[in-house]
Design a protein around this motif. Structure first.
Motif, PDB file in Angstrom:
ATOM      1  N   SER A 139      25.606  80.399  36.005  1.00 26.37           N
ATOM      2  CA  SER A 139      26.454  81.418  35.394  1.00 26.37           C
ATOM      3  C   SER A 139      26.819  82.511  36.381  1.00 26.37           C
ATOM      4  CB  SER A 139      25.732  82.028  34.190  1.00 26.37           C
ATOM      5  OG  SER A 139      24.487  82.580  34.574  1.00 26.37           O
ATOM      6  N   GLY A 140      26.025  82.673  37.443  1.00 27.45           N
ATOM      7  CA  GLY A 140      26.284  83.701  38.438  1.00 27.45           C
ATOM      8  C   GLY A 140      27.238  83.295  39.530  1.00 27.45           C
ATOM      9  N   ASN A 141      28.022  82.238  39.312  1.00 24.97           N
ATOM     10  CA  ASN A 141      29.008  81.783  40.289  1.00 24.97           C
ATOM     11  C   ASN A 141      30.388  82.196  39.786  1.00 24.97           C
ATOM     12  OD1 ASN A 141      30.820  80.379  41.899  1.00 24.97           O
ATOM     13  ND2 ASN A 141      29.630  78.488  41.909  1.00 24.97           N
ATOM     14  N   ALA A 142      30.836  83.380  40.197  1.00 23.98           N
ATOM     15  CA  ALA A 142      32.101  83.916  39.686  1.00 23.98           C
ATOM     16  C   ALA A 142      33.276  83.026  40.033  1.00 23.98           C
ATOM     17  CB  ALA A 142      32.318  85.325  40.232  1.00 23.98           C
ATOM     18  N   GLN A 143      33.256  82.424  41.220  1.00 20.06           N
ATOM     19  CA  GLN A 143      34.394  81.620  41.650  1.00 20.06           C
ATOM     20  C   GLN A 143      34.533  80.330  40.844  1.00 20.06           C
ATOM     21  OE1 GLN A 143      35.101  81.377  45.993  1.00 20.06           O
ATOM     22  NE2 GLN A 143      33.303  82.671  46.196  1.00 20.06           N
ATOM     23  N   GLU A 144      33.453  79.884  40.220  1.00 25.20           N
ATOM     24  CA  GLU A 144      33.542  78.713  39.342  1.00 25.20           C
ATOM     25  C   GLU A 144      33.741  79.114  37.885  1.00 25.20           C
ATOM     26  OE1 GLU A 144      30.823  75.002  37.702  1.00 25.20           O
ATOM     27  OE2 GLU A 144      30.399  75.813  39.694  1.00 25.20           O
ATOM     28  N   GLN A 145      32.992  80.106  37.422  1.00 24.13           N
ATOM     29  CA  GLN A 145      33.043  80.458  36.009  1.00 24.13           C
ATOM     30  C   GLN A 145      34.372  81.100  35.608  1.00 24.13           C
ATOM     31  OE1 GLN A 145      31.016  79.634  33.615  1.00 24.13           O
ATOM     32  NE2 GLN A 145      29.573  78.620  34.984  1.00 24.13           N
ATOM     33  N   MET A 146      34.959  81.918  36.472  1.00 25.67           N
ATOM     34  CA  MET A 146      36.174  82.629  36.084  1.00 25.67           C
ATOM     35  C   MET A 146      37.333  81.693  35.741  1.00 25.67           C
ATOM     36  SD  MET A 146      36.191  86.066  38.449  1.00 25.67           S
ATOM     37  CE  MET A 146      37.909  86.355  38.061  1.00 25.67           C
ATOM     38  N   PRO A 147      37.703  80.752  36.610  1.00 24.32           N
ATOM     39  CA  PRO A 147      38.824  79.878  36.222  1.00 24.32           C
ATOM     40  C   PRO A 147      38.516  79.023  34.998  1.00 24.32           C
ATOM     41  CG  PRO A 147      37.807  79.121  38.266  1.00 24.32           C
ATOM     42  CD  PRO A 147      37.244  80.467  37.974  1.00 24.32           C
ATOM     43  N   LYS A 148      37.236  78.690  34.783  1.00 25.13           N
ATOM     44  CA  LYS A 148      36.877  77.919  33.597  1.00 25.13           C
ATOM     45  C   LYS A 148      37.095  78.740  32.332  1.00 25.13           C
ATOM     46  CE  LYS A 148      33.429  74.658  35.406  1.00 25.13           C
ATOM     47  NZ  LYS A 148      32.005  74.242  35.359  1.00 25.13           N
ATOM     48  N   PHE A 149      36.515  79.941  32.272  1.00 28.61           N
ATOM     49  CA  PHE A 149      36.626  80.672  31.012  1.00 28.61           C
ATOM     50  C   PHE A 149      38.020  81.252  30.797  1.00 28.61           C
ATOM     51  CE2 PHE A 149      34.441  84.285  33.435  1.00 28.61           C
ATOM     52  CZ  PHE A 149      35.448  85.238  33.327  1.00 28.61           C
ATOM     53  N   LEU A 150      38.757  81.536  31.868  1.00 26.75           N
ATOM     54  CA  LEU A 150      40.127  82.014  31.688  1.00 26.75           C
ATOM     55  C   LEU A 150      41.009  80.924  31.073  1.00 26.75           C
ATOM     56  CD1 LEU A 150      40.718  84.038  34.983  1.00 26.75           C
ATOM     57  CD2 LEU A 150      40.164  84.921  32.702  1.00 26.75           C
ATOM     58  N   LEU A 151      40.828  79.683  31.516  1.00 23.91           N
ATOM     59  CA  LEU A 151      41.608  78.583  30.952  1.00 23.91           C
ATOM     60  C   LEU A 151      41.203  78.297  29.508  1.00 23.91           C
ATOM     61  CD1 LEU A 151      43.646  76.295  31.180  1.00 23.91           C
ATOM     62  CD2 LEU A 151      41.840  74.870  32.167  1.00 23.91           C
ATOM     63  N   LEU A 152      39.902  78.208  29.259  1.00 25.80           N
ATOM     64  CA  LEU A 152      39.429  77.911  27.906  1.00 25.80           C
ATOM     65  C   LEU A 152      39.895  78.971  26.910  1.00 25.80           C
ATOM     66  CD1 LEU A 152      35.835  76.795  28.883  1.00 25.80           C
ATOM     67  CD2 LEU A 152      37.401  75.408  27.518  1.00 25.80           C
ATOM     68  N   LEU A 153      39.770  80.230  27.272  1.00 24.47           N
ATOM     69  CA  LEU A 153      40.201  81.299  26.372  1.00 24.47           C
ATOM     70  C   LEU A 153      41.711  81.288  26.158  1.00 24.47           C
ATOM     71  CD1 LEU A 153      37.929  84.184  27.724  1.00 24.47           C
ATOM     72  CD2 LEU A 153      37.775  83.144  25.444  1.00 24.47           C
ATOM     73  N   SER A 154      42.462  80.979  27.195  1.00 23.64           N
ATOM     74  CA  SER A 154      43.918  80.978  27.080  1.00 23.64           C
ATOM     75  C   SER A 154      44.404  79.870  26.157  1.00 23.64           C
ATOM     76  CB  SER A 154      44.552  80.828  28.468  1.00 23.64           C
ATOM     77  OG  SER A 154      44.256  81.956  29.272  1.00 23.64           O
ATOM     78  N   VAL A 155      43.896  78.654  26.345  1.00 24.55           N
ATOM     79  CA  VAL A 155      44.299  77.547  25.480  1.00 24.55           C
ATOM     80  C   VAL A 155      43.877  77.822  24.043  1.00 24.55           C
ATOM     81  CG1 VAL A 155      44.013  75.085  25.005  1.00 24.55           C
ATOM     82  CG2 VAL A 155      44.203  75.877  27.366  1.00 24.55           C
ATOM     83  N   TRP A 156      42.665  78.313  23.872  1.00 23.03           N
ATOM     84  CA  TRP A 156      42.156  78.587  22.530  1.00 23.03           C
ATOM     85  C   TRP A 156      43.027  79.650  21.829  1.00 23.03           C
ATOM     86  CZ3 TRP A 156      36.289  80.030  21.514  1.00 23.03           C
ATOM     87  CH2 TRP A 156      36.043  80.007  20.140  1.00 23.03           C
ATOM     88  N   TYR A 157      43.326  80.745  22.530  1.00 20.69           N
ATOM     89  CA  TYR A 157      44.089  81.827  21.896  1.00 20.69           C
ATOM     90  C   TYR A 157      45.523  81.391  21.581  1.00 20.69           C
ATOM     91  CZ  TYR A 157      45.364  86.531  20.582  1.00 20.69           C
ATOM     92  OH  TYR A 157      45.768  87.627  19.858  1.00 20.69           O
ATOM     93  N   TYR A 158      46.073  80.536  22.416  1.00 23.77           N
ATOM     94  CA  TYR A 158      47.436  80.028  22.178  1.00 23.77           C
ATOM     95  C   TYR A 158      47.509  79.367  20.805  1.00 23.77           C
ATOM     96  CZ  TYR A 158      51.691  77.255  22.814  1.00 23.77           C
ATOM     97  OH  TYR A 158      52.936  76.684  22.671  1.00 23.77           O
ATOM     98  N   TYR A 159      46.543  78.514  20.484  1.00 28.06           N
ATOM     99  CA  TYR A 159      46.554  77.819  19.200  1.00 28.06           C
ATOM    100  C   TYR A 159      46.006  78.682  18.064  1.00 28.06           C
ATOM    101  CZ  TYR A 159      48.126  73.698  21.578  1.00 28.06           C
ATOM    102  OH  TYR A 159      48.890  72.816  22.301  1.00 28.06           O
ATOM    103  N   PHE A 160      45.140  79.627  18.390  1.00 27.06           N
ATOM    104  CA  PHE A 160      44.657  80.567  17.376  1.00 27.06           C
ATOM    105  C   PHE A 160      45.825  81.364  16.797  1.00 27.06           C
ATOM    106  CE2 PHE A 160      43.493  85.023  16.538  1.00 27.06           C
ATOM    107  CZ  PHE A 160      42.611  84.855  15.476  1.00 27.06           C
TER     108      PHE A 160
END
Length: 479
Positions: A139-160
């Motif tokens: 979880s402490g790897n910002a360079q990996e976690q950031m693009p993952k959660f930004l994409l997941l949140l974006s797709v989710w909010y689009y359909y929400f």
């Protein structure tokens, strides 16, 4: 000095819970779902309905790591999303990044480490740099976690938004096309670029026939997280004496993934995660699935004992005597060695394994490229000296073989380890004492899976059932 305490049931449970937030695989869905709920807090029907559409992406990121340089490829799916869907919710993404850095830098890097090991309340002034540089899939790897959660949140909010507004035209073709491309992209990346895992030994141990025990005892001291090049740079007069007067393996390779529980499981079963079943520090099914060196010793009426932190109970059960890891980092190794002396004096096991943790904890909380890390290696040197001298004084070192090693190295950043970045793969390893050749340096590549069969050979026990590593015969004086 106070008597070292055992890890309580609460600490064991807390350690398992913490691994849900520490390990990258479970952290990503926990963080994304928690963040989305906090941000929206309305229209629960739309929230859960839209969540169903994002599950394939959650599953994909749980199955596939993007370790080391592969994390650089994680931004492409996010860019593709922006191009195809033409919308992002900037406040949501800024909220997520704020929560993420609060969790890693302040809660984990400052509050958690202050309460657990006594780091300064100002640790955040360095920890933010370590999070940005960390290469490990935690979880402490910002360079990996950031693009993952930004994409997941974006797709989710689009359909929400569409469910919440009653717009049921969900453009299935667009979603299927996007997911299909991301899945193919991920599989191709891991098929052709994820190629740095050590090759497993494909046969079981057979290079030495078990006979009479050579040594009365074997003592293994594991200096958790001691990076080899930093060990070479540290002031370690006693460890230098042991390796120069024993047999040193200069290319000893750890296993993949280089997590502590995985490494210990491989070291003391002689095989890999695909057989012993431990695949990370987050152990879903307790206990190794094959025989361990402790089982081998029981077959001939001998006893082994491991003195270690709470989460190694998940692999080896009652063969582990725990100590609490909630202790100031400046005193924890001294406390461990005090308990180690007591166990040797009172229980007198035939095999004794001791895990020192201060070096590893300093790497995680303060980084490996600083003087604090070298100081902890120096202190470990003095603790090993004090312990072995105690055994000499009590007559327990006379026919004892000593193995000194690390379970894994550590990378830059928050001392990450798991996916074999620079500084993780090759670990310090040497044997000293009874029935060990002196002044030998072995340059040939070896693996930590050789630890269990070597112990078995020295103590005259059968090899563990799935032991694959060869006995480290180059350093053994054969009778």
């Amino acid at each position: 000095m106070e008597q070292v305490k055992k890890a309580s049931k609460f600490e064991k449970t807390a350690a398992r819970c913490w691994n849900l937030l520490n390990e990258g695989k479970p952290f990503t869905p926990i963080f994304v779902i928690g963040t989305f709920i906090l941000y929206t807090m309305s229209d629960w029907t739309a929230l859960f309905s839209s969540l169903l559409l994002v599950i394939p992406l959650f599953v994909l990121y749980y199955i596939y790591d993007f370790p080391l340089f592969l994390r650089n490829y994680l931004w492409l799916p996010f860019v593709a999303y922006v191009i195809m869907f033409k919308t992002v919710n900037i406040p949501l993404l800024l909220f997520a990044m704020g929560l993420y850095f609060f969790f890693t830098i302040f809660f984990w890097g400052t509050f958690y480490y202050h309460l657990r090991i006594g780091t300064s309340w100002l640790n955040f002034t360095r920890f933010w740099k370590l999070v940005l540089k960390n290469s490990d899939s935690t979880s402490g790897n910002a360079q990996e976690q950031m693009p993952k959660f930004l994409l997941l949140l974006s797709v989710w909010y689009y359909y929400f938004e569409r469910f919440a507004s009653g717009n049921m035209e969900l453009q299935w073709q667009q979603l299927v096309l996007f997911y299909g491309c991301v899945i193919v992209y991920t599989v191709v990346l891991h098929r052709y670029l994820f190629d740095w895992k050590p090759k497993p030994i494909d046969t079981y141990t057979s290079n030495m026939a078990i006979g009479e025990a050579l040594s009365e005892k074997v003592v293994v001291i594991v200096i958790d997280g001691m990076r080899k090049d930093r060990f070479e740079a540290a002031d370690t007069p006693y460890l230098d004496y042991l390796r120069k007067n024993g047999t040193e393996y200069t290319n000893m390779e750890t296993v993949y993934p280089a997590r502590t529980v995985v490494c210990f499981s491989s070291m003391f079963t002689g095989t890999y995660s695909f057989e012993h079943g431990i695949k990370s520090n987050m152990v879903w099914s307790l206990g190794v699935k094959v025989e361990s060196i402790f089982d081998s010793l029981r077959k001939i009426g001998k006893r082994g004992k491991m003195l270690a932190v709470a989460h190694l109970v998940d692999a080896f059960g009652t063969d582990v005597e725990t100590y609490t890891a909630v202790m100031k980092n400046d005193i924890v190794d001294a406390q461990i060695m005090k308990k180690a002396k007591q166990i040797m004096d009172e229980q007198d096991p035939d095999l004794f394994i001791v895990q020192l943790i201060s070096t590893d904890q300093t790497g995680h909380s303060r980084g490996v490229l600083y003087d604090e890390y070298l100081q902890k290696i120096h202190e470990a040197d003095q603790h090993v000296k004090d312990f072995i001298e105690h055994l000499e004084q009590t007559g327990k070192a006379e026919n004892t073989t000593f193995i000194i090693c690390a379970d894994h190295g550590q990378a830059d950043g928050i001392g990450g380890h798991g996916h074999l970045d620079e500084g993780e793969r090759i670990v310090p390893f040497f044997m000293y004492g009874a029935n060990v050749k002196g002044g030998i340096r072995v340059e040939e590549r070896h693996s930590l899976v050789s630890v269990a069969p070597t112990i078995a050979y020295m103590l005259g026990a059968p090899y563990p059932s799935h032991s694959r590593g060869p006995v480290l015969a180059e350093g053994v004086v054969r009778k």
